[in-house]
Design a protein around this motif. Structure first.
Motif, PDB file in Angstrom:
ATOM      1  N   PHE A  74      -8.026  25.307  45.159  1.00  0.00           N
ATOM      2  CA  PHE A  74      -6.937  25.146  44.190  1.00  0.00           C
ATOM      3  C   PHE A  74      -5.974  26.344  44.201  1.00  0.00           C
ATOM      4  CE2 PHE A  74      -5.798  25.575  39.491  1.00  0.00           C
ATOM      5  CZ  PHE A  74      -4.730  24.697  39.560  1.00  0.00           C
ATOM      6  N   LEU A  75      -6.541  27.567  44.139  1.00  0.00           N
ATOM      7  CA  LEU A  75      -5.696  28.777  44.104  1.00  0.00           C
ATOM      8  C   LEU A  75      -4.823  28.886  45.349  1.00  0.00           C
ATOM      9  CD1 LEU A  75      -4.904  31.603  42.954  1.00  0.00           C
ATOM     10  CD2 LEU A  75      -6.918  32.517  44.116  1.00  0.00           C
ATOM     11  N   GLN A  76      -5.400  28.633  46.519  1.00  0.00           N
ATOM     12  CA  GLN A  76      -4.629  28.752  47.762  1.00  0.00           C
ATOM     13  C   GLN A  76      -3.541  27.686  47.836  1.00  0.00           C
ATOM     14  OE1 GLN A  76      -5.085  31.417  49.247  1.00  0.00           O
ATOM     15  NE2 GLN A  76      -7.064  31.934  48.383  1.00  0.00           N
ATOM     16  N   HIS A  78      -2.047  26.297  45.283  1.00  0.00           N
ATOM     17  CA  HIS A  78      -1.015  26.733  44.335  1.00  0.00           C
ATOM     18  C   HIS A  78      -0.139  27.823  44.960  1.00  0.00           C
ATOM     19  CE1 HIS A  78       0.672  28.284  40.529  1.00  0.00           C
ATOM     20  NE2 HIS A  78       0.374  29.475  41.009  1.00  0.00           N
ATOM     21  N   ASN A  79      -0.782  28.836  45.565  1.00  0.00           N
ATOM     22  CA  ASN A  79      -0.006  29.931  46.164  1.00  0.00           C
ATOM     23  C   ASN A  79       0.913  29.427  47.269  1.00  0.00           C
ATOM     24  OD1 ASN A  79      -1.080  31.834  44.467  1.00  0.00           O
ATOM     25  ND2 ASN A  79      -2.582  32.616  45.929  1.00  0.00           N
TER      26      ASN A  79
END
Lengths: 130, 130
Positions: A74-76, A78-79
């Motif tokens: 999820f974080l990657q 989003h980034n």
């Protein structure tokens, strides 16, 4: 071995020089995520060829979209979306500027790798070269 | 389980709402990297308490520095440095603004988690609650 893989094997002192090359103009996430694709493009020519720079910009965004859709974390993901939006804003009206930044970073990386290589050679090899 | 861990277990549709909460004002890398520490601070009070907001801002930067120094991966270490510089520029003269952003994000996360919880309950449980 890709240039980017060689870069990451440098000692900390030289890695600090690489660290300073990357900022919002060319996020390091892109350099790492698209390392092989980036090194396979002719950014030096695009610096003085606006249609080619525009094509490379469009292709870079497509590559990022491909990576984002495949990303499971999820974080990657989003980034990656943040970076796509940032690049759209920054370079869509001036893709030559992006080509200039990338061309310059790749050249500077090669300079750093070359200086690391020279340092590894002993005095004999250096004198033979001279 | 931390609020952030619960968030990451949401279905894609709800994760998209979380995605929109995070941008340069509060990078998601910080939310993830300092999840437990962030959730243990009283951001709601800091919103109306400037000295407390300034202390939390200083402590957040210390936490980021600790994480950066422990980080082994070159790319992550570089990204952490970029975020530290960005936050220094953005909030050092207005830490209350940072507290407001973080307080708001945490509240919105709780609202999303709560709506997910309600959706999971069947019609019987809902009618019992009403």
């Amino acid at each position: 071995m890709s240039q980017w893989k060689q870069i990451q094997q440098l000692e900390t002192r030289l890695l600090e020089h690489v660290d300073y090359l990357y900022d919002d103009n060319f996020p390091m996430d892109i350099r790492q995520g698209l390392a092989d694709w980036i090194e396979a493009q002719d950014w030096d020519t695009a610096v003085s060829d606006e249609p080619m720079a525009a094509m490379l910009f469009k292709n870079l965004l497509s590559q990022l979209e491909r990576v984002r859709l495949q990303e499971q974390v999820f974080l990657q993901r989003h980034n990656m979306k943040m970076i796509q939006q940032h690049l759209q804003l920054k370079y869509s009206s001036n893709p030559v500027s992006m080509a200039t930044v990338i061309s310059s970073c790749l050249k500077e990386e090669r300079r750093i790798l070359s200086s690391a290589c020279m340092q590894e050679q002993g005095p004999l090899e250096k004198s033979l070269q001279n």
